[in-house]
Design an enzyme around this catalytic site. Structure first.
Site, short mmCIF file in Angstrom:
data_model
loop_
_atom_site.label_atom_id
_atom_site.label_comp_id
_atom_site.label_asym_id
_atom_site.label_seq_id
_atom_site.Cartn_x
_atom_site.Cartn_y
_atom_site.Cartn_z
N GLN A 191 0.52 -1.17 0.18
CA GLN A 191 0.03 -0.09 -0.20
C GLN A 191 0.87 1.58 -0.36
OE1 GLN A 191 -2.27 -2.30 3.14
NE2 GLN A 191 -3.20 0.42 3.51
N PHE A 222 -5.68 -4.05 3.54
CA PHE A 222 -6.67 -3.60 4.33
C PHE A 222 -5.91 -3.29 6.01
CE2 PHE A 222 -8.87 -6.92 2.37
CZ PHE A 222 -9.78 -7.10 1.93
N GLU A 226 0.52 -1.46 4.65
CA GLU A 226 0.80 -0.04 4.74
C GLU A 226 2.06 -0.13 4.98
OE1 GLU A 226 -2.26 2.64 7.27
OE2 GLU A 226 -0.50 3.96 7.14
N ARG A 304 -5.28 7.50 16.77
CA ARG A 304 -6.82 7.41 16.70
C ARG A 304 -7.94 6.49 17.66
NH1 ARG A 304 -9.28 8.55 11.55
NH2 ARG A 304 -7.58 8.67 10.41
N ARG A 336 -7.87 -2.20 8.49
CA ARG A 336 -9.10 -1.12 8.39
C ARG A 336 -9.54 -0.13 9.66
NH1 ARG A 336 -13.07 -3.85 4.00
NH2 ARG A 336 -14.20 -1.75 3.14
N PHE A 338 -7.90 1.53 12.02
CA PHE A 338 -6.98 2.30 12.75
C PHE A 338 -7.17 2.11 14.28
CE2 PHE A 338 -3.28 4.89 12.20
CZ PHE A 338 -2.17 4.69 11.78
N THR A 434 -3.96 11.15 10.65
CA THR A 434 -3.68 11.49 11.49
C THR A 434 -2.27 12.57 11.93
OG1 THR A 434 -3.37 9.67 12.61
CG2 THR A 434 -5.19 10.33 12.69
N ALA A 503 -6.66 5.42 5.50
CA ALA A 503 -6.52 6.06 5.48
C ALA A 503 -8.09 6.69 5.29
CB ALA A 503 -5.77 7.58 6.22
N GLU A 707 -13.37 2.67 4.94
CA GLU A 707 -12.89 2.12 6.60
C GLU A 707 -14.42 2.30 6.96
OE1 GLU A 707 -9.52 4.64 6.84
OE2 GLU A 707 -8.60 2.72 8.28
#
Ligand code: MTE
Ligand code: HPA
Ligand code: MOS
Length: 759
Positions: A191, A222, A226, A304, A336, A338, A434, A503, A707
């Site tokens: 990702q 998902f 990342e 988060r 997903r 986060f 974030t 995100a 998400e």
């Protein structure tokens, strides 16, 4: 509105990393991993492994020419363990051989001598031992101490939520080959192409411009790719560089499940205070996040959790503290939502407890405390264009909650062993990374002389349909047939310094960048057309479905012809543009700011039937009103909502990640780790679009969708819980997810419900 990938996907013709044509002589890799969760490496004996025919090399920490470090936010994770191991499955050596079977066989023959060290798998124990990845963080609003003193009711409780395996269809992997001048080219299932590029450059000790990363598409991420796609790409690149050969590394499914991180399990405490009317006056929460053995993205995930600890409610006095706890498990990572789902499960548990104790309905408390325009979150942002009440009202208009309750009550009074329950879940989810700096993207657009259009962005297609959305944006700007537009692979040489596709922001960020680049080109084309048509005002020119218009008059000029003219006029047919989300900021020293560009909203109802003899259950229906903004692609958006909902239900019900006390994963295959399949999925899923809801902060008024819908799944836990209470009102049910059939049964028939996994 078709998705261009659908036909190839269904035929199995779409290419993933392992399908790429590879040159003859490509070598295959296998990762040799730590069999223990914590210890000092005293010796590694590779004699037997090296004797196997076909083994080309076994690389260890000592073979890394650059820095043996893959940590993204905090530099605390080695690519290959050097002196110590910190979790079962931590990579120690990389075997490269003629094929994967040989590489695997050799890896099994490596002999280790460890000095074992104590193992911690529980986040609360880690916190007690001072094993924190960062100092605790606290978000505060008002004064909870004063507020609790004024409450009519105060309740406390403990909440546990489990991990979740990403189970992307395409496992982690990469293919790398050496290129002229000491560089590498990598095809990665990631990702975050830039993360792969940065980590590989660091490992190899070469500048980033010598590492090219290309992503055609990925078979699901998902969040699991990342940050955690980087080590496999870096290992393949390391092998390629050292052996001067193409090297491919694809993790077998069981190894992928065993050695990569998952959704973070949390153990949390809450204290909630209300007045007689059910207004929540004060809320406190303490979150213990099980981060695993290294930071990875845990600190951002934890943040988060704090942002979403009050979900869709305005609570005037809040204090939430979060601990990032280091344990001897694989480093947990983005998944997903986060960290948002974990925070929301706690407040929903607190409300459920309050409702049960006060004899009020949960829905009444939920409704009474919903956010209103201008309300302040504990992180300082005031909510704008708040649509949570609208979603609630629309849902109630469509589905009369009183009717549902009556139907459920009727069923329960006429059935002894089967009981039904339902629960409502409002969701308010902040949209933006974030970390403010990550909210940027760029696009590169070429128009070729035949009028075909090529678009490169930072977005990675992972099944969520971002390519279709980018195509829709370009199509809207140019007003040409969508067949003209090709979305290229995501490549670090065409689009640099990319934020990961995460995100839920990829379509927003890259859509805006694409819009900007296309508008630059359109501006040039209008000038060319005005000149060609002898019109002074190029602003009067427009393209409408392939035809050039002057004001409202059709001209003889077509898009094809215009491109030809522009080319011969030596006008550049390429443009690049950058987009950064405006007005967002966050000050960590004060824990206040405006981190989100906007919020996503919606409300869901989940109904379930529990077989109270067997503990099994069926999710009967999911009904949702969701604010999609003005959708760029309703079919894709609906699919995202449905997929997210099922994934959320899975997390809350049947997906159970279990480690034993030695840190060994017990659920490392699909025989022991169950996910919802088509038979489990509710027959009745109704996702409705909130009407007339343009989003001023999304491209063409669209809204992020990836998400937020996952969190409707939280209602599945409460629907099952409510059904269980109908069978046995006095039953003490822990706020512990997943609510597996075993847990249902033990809660109904046993006093203690602690499940101890067998070793
Ligand atoms: N949908 C599919 N089919 N596959 C995926 O891997 N990832 C989810 C979501 N939907 C995912 C998916 C996650 S975790 C995120 S953050 C978003 O897609 C990212 O894509 P977007 O920003 O384009 O929504
Ligand atoms: N979501 C996903 N990835 C991230 C985020 C986020 O909010 N912040 C930093 N990385
Ligand atoms: Mo999604 S968890 O932000 O990749």
């Amino acid at each position: 509105m078709k998705n261009y990938d659908s036909i190839e996907h269904v035929r199995g013709e779409s290419l993933f990393v392992d399908d790429q044509l590879t040159p003859i002589g490509t070598l295959l890799g296998y990762v040799a991993c730590s069999p223990i969760a914590h210890g000092r490496i005293k010796n590694i004996d590779m004699t037997k492994a090296l004797n196997i025919k076909g083994v080309k090399a076994i690389l260890t920490a000592k073979d890394i020419p650059g820095e043996n470090q893959i940590g993204g936010i905090i530099k605390d994770e080695e690519l290959l363990a050097d002196k110590e191991v910190h979790f079962v499955g931590q990579p120690i050596a990389f075997v490269v051989a003629d094929n994967q079977i040989i590489a695997h066989e050799a890896a099994e023959l490596i002999e280790y001598d460890f000095e074992k060290l104590p193992v911690i798998t529980d986040p609360r124990k880690a916190a007690e031992a001072g094993e924190l990845i960062q100092p605790p963080r606290t978000f505060k609003l008002g004064n909870t101490d004063e507020a609790f003193a004024k409450c009519d009711f105060v309740f406390e409780g403990k909440v546990e939520s489990g991990g979740q395996e990403h189970l992307y269809l395409e496992t982690q992997g990469a293919f790398a080959y050496p290129v002229e001048g000491g560089g590498v080219k990598i095809f990665s299932s990631t990702q975050g192409p830039t993360a792969v590029q940065r980590v590989t450059a660091r490992i190899l000790g070469i500048p980033m411009h010598k590492v090219e990363v290309d992503v055609l598409r990925i078979g699901g991420g998902f969040g699991g790719k990342e940050d955690q796609a980087s080590p496999w790409a870096a290992l393949a690149a390391l092998g390629a560089k050292i052996l001067n050969k193409p090297v491919k590394l694809i993790l077998p499914r069981q190894q992928d499940m065993k050695i990569t991180g998952k959704r973070h399990p949390y153990s949390s405490d809450f204290k909630i205070g209300l007045n007689k009317e059910g207004e929540i006056l004060a809320y406190e929460a303490v979150f213990y996040q099980n981060a695993g053995a290294a930071a990875d993205l845990s600190t951002a995930v934890l943040e988060r959790t704090l942002f979403h600890c009050t979900n869709s409610y305005f609570i005037p006095n809040v204090k939430a503290t979060a601990y990032c706890c280091r344990t001897n498990l694989p480093p947990n990572t983005a998944f997903r939502g986060f960290g948002g789902p974990q925070g929301m499960f706690v407040i929903e548990s607190a409300i459920a407890k309050a409702a049960e104790e006060m004899g009020m309905s949960t829905v009444e408390i939920q409704k009474k405390n919903l956010l209103d325009e201008g309300d302040e979150f504990p992180y300082g942002q005031r909510i704008e264009h708040c649509r949570i009440r609208r979603c609630f009202t629309e849902l109630e208009k469509k589905y009369n909650l009183y009717d549902i309750k009556k139907r459920v009550d009727d069923f329960n009074s006429s059935n002894k062993m089967y009981k039904k329950g339902f629960a409502v879940m409002p969701v308010t989810f902040g949209i933006s990374f974030t970390s403010t700096f990550m909210n940027q993207a760029s696009a590169l657009v070429h128009i070729y002389t035949d009028g075909s259009i090529s678009i490169s962005t930072a977005a990675v297609e992972m099944g969520q349909g971002v390519n279709e959305k980018i195509r829709a944006v370009a199509q809207k700007v140019f007003s040409v047939n969508s067949e003209r537009i090709k979305i290229e692979t995501t490549n670090t040489t065409r689009v640099a310094n990319t934020s990961p596709t995460a995100a839920s922001k990829a379509a927003d960020l890259n859509g805006y960048a694409t819009q900007k680049a296309c508008e630059i080109l359109l501006g040039r084309l209008k000038k060319v057309a005005a000149k060609e048509l002898n019109i002074e005002q190029h602003n009067n020119i427009s393209i409408q479905q392939e035809i050039i218009f002057n004001k409202d008059e059709k001209t003889d000029l077509t898009f094809d012809k215009l491109i030809q003219i522009a080319y011969f006029d030596r006008i550049s047919l390429s443009a690049q543009a950058h987009h950064a989300t405006p007005h967002i900021h966050f000050d960590k020293t004060k824990e206040k700011g405006q981190p989100f560009a906007y919020h996503a909203y919606g409300v869901g109802i989940v109904e379930a039937t529990v077989d109270c003899i067997r503990g099994t259950y069926k999710i009967d229906s999911v009904k949702v009103i969701h604010d999609f903004g003005k959708s760029l692609h309703p079919v894709i958006d609906k699919g995202q909502a449905e997929g997210g909902i099922i994934q959320g239900i899975g997390w809350m019900t049947m997906e159970e990640v279990l480690y034993n006390e030695e840190g060994q994963l017990l659920t490392n295959a699909l025989s022991t780790y169950k996910i919802p399949d088509i038979h489990f999925s509710p027959d009745d899923i109704q996702v409705h679009f909130l009407e007339d809801a343009p989003n001023p902060y999304g491209p063409f008024n669209s809204k992020a969708i990836g998400e937020p819908p996952l969190m409707y799944g939280i209602a599945a836990y409460f629907a099952i819980r409510n059904a269980m209470k109908k069978f046995k009102a006095e039953c003490d049910i822990e706020f512990k997810a997943p609510m597996t059939p075993e847990r249902v049964l033990l809660s109904l028939y046993q006093k203690t419900t602690v499940l101890k996994p067998a070793n």
